[in-house]
Design a protein around this motif. Structure first.
Motif, PDB file in Angstrom:
ATOM      1  N   ARG A 128      -4.730 -41.925   0.212  1.00 57.83           N
ATOM      2  CA  ARG A 128      -4.514 -43.354  -0.103  1.00 57.83           C
ATOM      3  C   ARG A 128      -5.424 -43.805  -1.235  1.00 57.83           C
ATOM      4  O   ARG A 128      -5.000 -44.527  -2.140  1.00 57.83           O
ATOM      5  CB  ARG A 128      -4.739 -44.215   1.140  1.00 57.83           C
TER       6      ARG A 128
ATOM      7  N   SER B  92      -4.297 -45.015  -4.954  1.00 56.09           N
ATOM      8  CA  SER B  92      -4.649 -46.330  -5.502  1.00 56.09           C
ATOM      9  C   SER B  92      -5.365 -46.210  -6.843  1.00 56.09           C
ATOM     10  O   SER B  92      -5.209 -47.063  -7.711  1.00 56.09           O
ATOM     11  CB  SER B  92      -5.496 -47.126  -4.510  1.00 56.09           C
TER      12      SER B  92
ATOM     13  N   LYS C  83       2.535 -40.037  -1.128  1.00 55.41           N
ATOM     14  CA  LYS C  83       1.338 -40.143  -0.304  1.00 55.41           C
ATOM     15  C   LYS C  83       1.246 -38.965   0.671  1.00 55.41           C
ATOM     16  O   LYS C  83       0.176 -38.422   0.906  1.00 55.41           O
ATOM     17  CB  LYS C  83       1.344 -41.464   0.468  1.00 55.41           C
TER      18      LYS C  83
END
Length: 102
Positions: free
Chosen positions: A68, A72, A48
């Protein structure tokens, strides 16, 4: 067609010049290489934090949030990293936002 006259042997015809000045859209291969260059520890995966740095260098408005979201979307196996196998999904996600070079 290039012009070759006595006054300017290296001049390029106006038909060959780019019509709109400014940044050039990035292509998928360049974006993929850019992401790979942020794999600082060379483990073949993007964390990340590495994604955040990559999106920041691309000029993302909120790079932490974009990282993020990218994670995802691209992290298919849920391990918290984007591996080489998942990188194409990340590139497809990022291509939607029109990043540019220059």
């Amino acid at each position: 067609m290039p012009c070759f006259n006595q006054s300017s042997p290296k001049c390029i015809s106006s038909t060959c010049r780019r019509k709109t000045p400014g940044p050039v859209p990035i292509i998928e291969a360049q974006l993929k290489a850019a992401f790979k260059s942020f794999d600082v520890n060379k483990d073949g995966r993007l964390s990340k934090e590495e994604l955040r740095d990559a999106f920041a260098s691309l000029g993302a408005y909120i790079p932490r949030w974009r990282a993020r979201r990218g994670l995802s979307v691209a992290d298919g196996n849920g391990d918290g990293y984007v591996s080489d196998d998942e990188l194409d999904d990340l590139v497809k996600y990022a291509m939607k936002y029109g990043y540019t070079i220059g």
